[in-house]
Design a protein around this motif. Structure first.
Motif, PDB file in Angstrom:
ATOM      1  N   ILE A 106       0.855  -1.180   0.000  1.00 42.98           N
ATOM      2  CA  ILE A 106       0.000   0.000   0.000  1.00 42.98           C
ATOM      3  C   ILE A 106       0.894   1.233   0.000  1.00 42.98           C
ATOM      4  O   ILE A 106       2.054   1.174   0.425  1.00 42.98           O
ATOM      5  CB  ILE A 106      -0.962   0.020   1.202  1.00 42.98           C
ATOM      6  CG1 ILE A 106      -0.201  -0.041   2.533  1.00 42.98           C
ATOM      7  CG2 ILE A 106      -1.947  -1.140   1.103  1.00 42.98           C
ATOM      8  CD1 ILE A 106      -1.118  -0.005   3.760  1.00 42.98           C
ATOM      9  N   PRO A 151       0.174   5.351   4.545  1.00 37.52           N
ATOM     10  CA  PRO A 151      -0.611   4.219   5.052  1.00 37.52           C
ATOM     11  C   PRO A 151       0.279   3.042   5.456  1.00 37.52           C
ATOM     12  O   PRO A 151       1.278   2.748   4.796  1.00 37.52           O
ATOM     13  CB  PRO A 151      -1.493   3.854   3.867  1.00 37.52           C
ATOM     14  CG  PRO A 151      -0.675   4.237   2.668  1.00 37.52           C
ATOM     15  CD  PRO A 151       0.043   5.502   3.085  1.00 37.52           C
ATOM     16  N   ALA A 153      -0.255  -1.050   7.643  1.00 38.07           N
ATOM     17  CA  ALA A 153      -1.289  -2.015   8.010  1.00 38.07           C
ATOM     18  C   ALA A 153      -0.744  -3.017   9.009  1.00 38.07           C
ATOM     19  O   ALA A 153       0.465  -3.268   9.080  1.00 38.07           O
ATOM     20  CB  ALA A 153      -1.812  -2.734   6.765  1.00 38.07           C
ATOM     21  N   VAL A 164      -5.771  -0.574   8.626  1.00 40.03           N
ATOM     22  CA  VAL A 164      -4.991   0.347   7.801  1.00 40.03           C
ATOM     23  C   VAL A 164      -4.943   1.678   8.522  1.00 40.03           C
ATOM     24  O   VAL A 164      -5.976   2.320   8.726  1.00 40.03           O
ATOM     25  CB  VAL A 164      -5.601   0.513   6.403  1.00 40.03           C
ATOM     26  CG1 VAL A 164      -4.782   1.515   5.577  1.00 40.03           C
ATOM     27  CG2 VAL A 164      -5.684  -0.823   5.678  1.00 40.03           C
ATOM     28  N   TYR A 166      -3.252   5.632   8.829  1.00 40.59           N
ATOM     29  CA  TYR A 166      -2.727   6.666   7.934  1.00 40.59           C
ATOM     30  C   TYR A 166      -2.949   8.018   8.586  1.00 40.59           C
ATOM     31  O   TYR A 166      -3.665   8.144   9.590  1.00 40.59           O
ATOM     32  CB  TYR A 166      -3.414   6.599   6.558  1.00 40.59           C
ATOM     33  CG  TYR A 166      -4.922   6.700   6.647  1.00 40.59           C
ATOM     34  CD1 TYR A 166      -5.586   7.909   6.426  1.00 40.59           C
ATOM     35  CD2 TYR A 166      -5.688   5.578   6.967  1.00 40.59           C
ATOM     36  CE1 TYR A 166      -6.971   7.991   6.524  1.00 40.59           C
ATOM     37  CE2 TYR A 166      -7.071   5.660   7.061  1.00 40.59           C
ATOM     38  CZ  TYR A 166      -7.708   6.861   6.850  1.00 40.59           C
ATOM     39  OH  TYR A 166      -9.080   6.954   6.957  1.00 40.59           O
ATOM     40  N   PHE A 185      -8.400  -5.549   1.390  1.00 46.69           N
ATOM     41  CA  PHE A 185      -7.776  -4.357   0.802  1.00 46.69           C
ATOM     42  C   PHE A 185      -8.464  -3.943  -0.496  1.00 46.69           C
ATOM     43  O   PHE A 185      -7.882  -3.275  -1.338  1.00 46.69           O
ATOM     44  CB  PHE A 185      -6.274  -4.563   0.582  1.00 46.69           C
ATOM     45  CG  PHE A 185      -5.497  -4.704   1.865  1.00 46.69           C
ATOM     46  CD1 PHE A 185      -5.010  -3.590   2.532  1.00 46.69           C
ATOM     47  CD2 PHE A 185      -5.280  -5.962   2.428  1.00 46.69           C
ATOM     48  CE1 PHE A 185      -4.318  -3.718   3.721  1.00 46.69           C
ATOM     49  CE2 PHE A 185      -4.581  -6.095   3.622  1.00 46.69           C
ATOM     50  CZ  PHE A 185      -4.099  -4.971   4.272  1.00 46.69           C
TER      51      PHE A 185
END
Length: 462
Positions: A106, A151, A153, A164, A166, A185
């Protein structure tokens, strides 16, 4: 993220927390679940050069390491995959091994440094082996006019989902750490505020299930600090450490050694073409970190905002087979480890990284022009030119094909005079002399003192 200004006030609506979670699971590296057979490391990053020109690329880059400290960039330090939607570039990539043993990547949906670009999405790829990347998509995290920066996870065992986290701006006008939950995801839950200490924080990085605690590392006032909680509930984390910094520092990456009880913390300086610094501790709960000597670690050239995970020996070998190691090397000074051998105005010297052009410090170590058992240093950006000594000073000259030039440009690599795990280089035609730096300028000299042995010792890496 890297080199970002303070945020302006924007509205962000958080959602109610889901069911609480008891602390569980064991983190081996980053936020992923490592296999018992893991024996090496992989790093993901993007690249920026000092001038945001040559060497800048907002695609996914990978490097591998057997010790987590010295890295081999893959694909000649070029990207292995690049976004094809949104901003058409990424920052702050993060990779994690999922519960099924495959990987997910990501990243921030942003190309360059346009901090006014507000994306509600992040980039996502799936990968079975980090040699191919499939299912590219963007995952929507919120509906507000604000960003979704940096981001990362982790697996939330109590919820049976991935979290997740961020950075986004909340209704108070400062960055907080947000969280969404997802199983695939592809779709995600509504956003919640994961951590809001009442002031601006970005770049969240997790260490889960360490002796009954979960740890959150983040950037606060250009310093890397941490909070902890006995659960993974949003809102449950409390800051507990004073933090570390080297100048303005951001983008914390925390992971545990595969071979010892050592934890490492990597941070990125707050500039384009920044420099990574590293710290270590044997006790996360102490909140105390010791800076590592720069001799012990080397980042991939131009790398920014990294993520680190563990891989198996087979995966390590397969990545090198697929993407290859660089065709060039860099030479790090032993006693000035922030400095690398480079040419400037065709003179050879050691200068502090970063500098323009960074390719001035890249060399092809080819068979010696006068003796193939030796080595010659061919410039990457001036491939007709080689390092040679002239009146004992090293300079970058065009190979004129003469035996004199060949002799001047040939050296024998030996065990490092100051450290046998490093390297020193003895002149072919002046065999009592070695390459060393003096006043940061390279020359060949006889070596006798401790200081001279250090001057004549270099790490051949990337």
């Amino acid at each position: 993220m890297s080199a970002r200004p303070q945020p302006s006030r924007r509205l962000f609506l958080g959602m109610a927390a889901t069911a609480p979670l008891a602390a569980s699971g064991v983190l081996t590296l980053g936020a992923g679940t490592a296999h018992a057979a893991d024996s090496a490391y992989v790093m993901c990053y993007f690249t920026e050069s000092t001038s945001l020109g040559l060497g800048t690329d907002y695609g996914l880059h990978l490097a591998v390491s057997t010790d987590s400290l010295n890295w081999t960039p893959l694909n000649q330090n070029n990207p292995v995959v690049t976004p094809t939607a949104g901003a058409l570039g990424l920052r702050d990539p993060f990779l994690m091994r999922k519960q099924d043993g495959t990987f997910v990547v990501i990243a921030t949906d942003l190309k360059g440094t346009d901090w006014s670009y507000n994306s509600q999405y992040i980039h996502v790829w799936d990968s079975a082996d980090l040699r191919t990347f499939t299912g590219y998509r963007r995952l929507k995290l919120h509906d507000m006019t604000t960003h979704s920066w940096a981001p990362e996870a982790f697996w939330d065992a109590g919820r049976g989902q991935y979290a997740v986290i961020y950075s986004s701006v909340n209704s108070s006008g400062h960055n907080v750490i947000m969280v969404n939950y997802t199983r695939d995801f592809v779709t995600a839950s509504s956003p919640q505020v994961f951590f809001d200490p009442g002031y601006d924080v970005i770049d969240g990085n997790m260490a889960v299930g360490v002796n009954g605690y979960n740890y959150l590392f983040y950037k606060k006032n250009q310093t890397l600090v941490s909070a902890r909680s006995t659960s993974l509930d949003p809102g449950s984390f409390t800051e507990y450490s004073a933090g570390v910094a080297h100048g303005g520092t951001e983008a914390p990456t925390v992971f545990k050694s595969l071979t010892s009880n050592t934890w490492y913390l990597w941070g990125d300086t707050y500039t384009p073409n920044g420099v990574f610094y590293a710290w270590q501790t044997s006790n996360l709960a102490s909140g105390t970190w010791t800076a590592l000597d720069q001799k012990t670690y080397t980042q991939p050239v131009n790398s920014k905002h990294c993520g680190i995970a563990t891989i198996t020996t087979a995966e390590y070998n397969n990545l090198l087979t697929k993407w290859g190691s660089p065709a060039w090397n860099r030479l790090k000074s032993y006693n000035y480890p922030s400095r690398y051998v480079r040419h400037a105005d065709y003179k050879a010297r050691i200068d502090e990284y970063p500098f323009d052009l960074y390719t001035d410090s890249e060399w092809k170590l080819v068979p010696g022009l006068a003796d193939s058992a030796g080595v010659s240093f061919q410039s990457v950006n001036y491939p007709t030119r080689y390092l040679r000594h002239y009146s004992y000073a090293l300079q970058l000259d065009v190979n004129d094909g003469t035996s004199t030039f060949a002799g001047d440009a040939t050296f024998y690599r030996t065990a490092g005079l100051a450290d046998s795990s490093w390297a020193s280089f003895r002149s072919y035609n002046n065999p009592t002399r070695y390459i060393r730096h003096a006043g940061y300028v390279l020359r060949i000299d006889p070596i006798s003192t401790t200081g001279e042995r250090q001057d004549a010792t270099f790490r051949v890496g990337y």
